[in-house]
Design a protein around this motif. Sequence first.
Motif, PDB file in Angstrom:
ATOM      1  N   VAL A  61       0.839  -1.202   0.000  1.00 54.29           N
ATOM      2  CA  VAL A  61       0.000   0.000   0.000  1.00 54.29           C
ATOM      3  C   VAL A  61       0.872   1.249   0.000  1.00 54.29           C
ATOM      4  N   SER A  62       1.939   1.252   0.783  1.00 58.15           N
ATOM      5  CA  SER A  62       2.845   2.401   0.803  1.00 58.15           C
ATOM      6  C   SER A  62       3.515   2.601  -0.545  1.00 58.15           C
ATOM      7  N   ILE A  64       2.609   1.460  -3.719  1.00 57.38           N
ATOM      8  CA  ILE A  64       1.744   1.866  -4.835  1.00 57.38           C
ATOM      9  C   ILE A  64       1.001   3.165  -4.556  1.00 57.38           C
ATOM     10  N   GLY A  65       0.968   3.580  -3.298  1.00 63.98           N
ATOM     11  CA  GLY A  65       0.307   4.821  -2.936  1.00 63.98           C
ATOM     12  C   GLY A  65       1.158   6.064  -3.130  1.00 63.98           C
ATOM     13  N   ARG A  66       2.420   5.876  -3.441  1.00 63.98           N
ATOM     14  CA  ARG A  66       3.300   7.032  -3.653  1.00 63.98           C
ATOM     15  C   ARG A  66       2.907   7.761  -4.934  1.00 63.98           C
ATOM     16  N   ARG A 143      -5.043   5.188   4.233  1.00 62.90           N
ATOM     17  CA  ARG A 143      -4.053   4.818   3.203  1.00 62.90           C
ATOM     18  C   ARG A 143      -4.626   3.787   2.238  1.00 62.90           C
ATOM     19  N   ASN A 146      -7.132   5.497  -0.079  1.00 59.22           N
ATOM     20  CA  ASN A 146      -6.428   6.340  -1.043  1.00 59.22           C
ATOM     21  C   ASN A 146      -5.669   5.528  -2.092  1.00 59.22           C
ATOM     22  N   SER A 147      -5.331   4.291  -1.797  1.00 60.40           N
ATOM     23  CA  SER A 147      -4.621   3.425  -2.745  1.00 60.40           C
ATOM     24  C   SER A 147      -5.555   2.493  -3.515  1.00 60.40           C
ATOM     25  N   GLN A 150      -5.279   2.320  -7.331  1.00 57.25           N
ATOM     26  CA  GLN A 150      -4.058   1.650  -7.790  1.00 57.25           C
ATOM     27  C   GLN A 150      -4.150   0.140  -7.568  1.00 57.25           C
ATOM     28  N   ILE A 151      -4.757  -0.269  -6.464  1.00 62.70           N
ATOM     29  CA  ILE A 151      -4.955  -1.700  -6.212  1.00 62.70           C
ATOM     30  C   ILE A 151      -5.879  -2.274  -7.282  1.00 62.70           C
TER      31      ILE A 151
END
Length: 170
Positions: A61-62, A64-66, A143, A146-147, A150-151
Amino acid sequence: MSDLGAMIESIGNDLTVNQTNIFNNEMIGSVAMYSVIRHLGSLSTAKAMLILPIAFHNQIVSYIGRANTEVKSIEQLLIRKPDLLANFNGRFYSLLEVSVNCIAILAALKFVSISSEGTINIIKDKNFIPSSEKKLIGSRASRIINSASQIARLFDDNVENLYLQLRVKL
């Protein structure tokens, strides 16, 4: 009492582990699952089982969340960061029950429907929770929400290929 109600009551009566941890996982899991499915509109049940092992993995998550990271597929994630998916099979099986429970919860709350073919469809296209502010829902849930887009992109492949790439042993 409905079949789902009886099943939930039965599960509740059989709990022998920390109930707070179970409810926390299923609550965040329902939020995560709905957030991802919402971006897709519909999803096969087989693909839905892959959501939580990804969404509950903080490093994925960290990553792909960037803002500067764009991952378009599981294959691309495997090439760039193979260590993030190294133990996916174990995570898949440890979260299988939670995944099934999350789908049941979302269906019982009428946020999703499940077709006879096993496709999960969004019924209510709205936020599962009214706010994604960290102070109200917690930083982990925030988080994940917000991701979610992307997921969702990671599931743009056929289900057989996803299970093969993630090395899920059936």
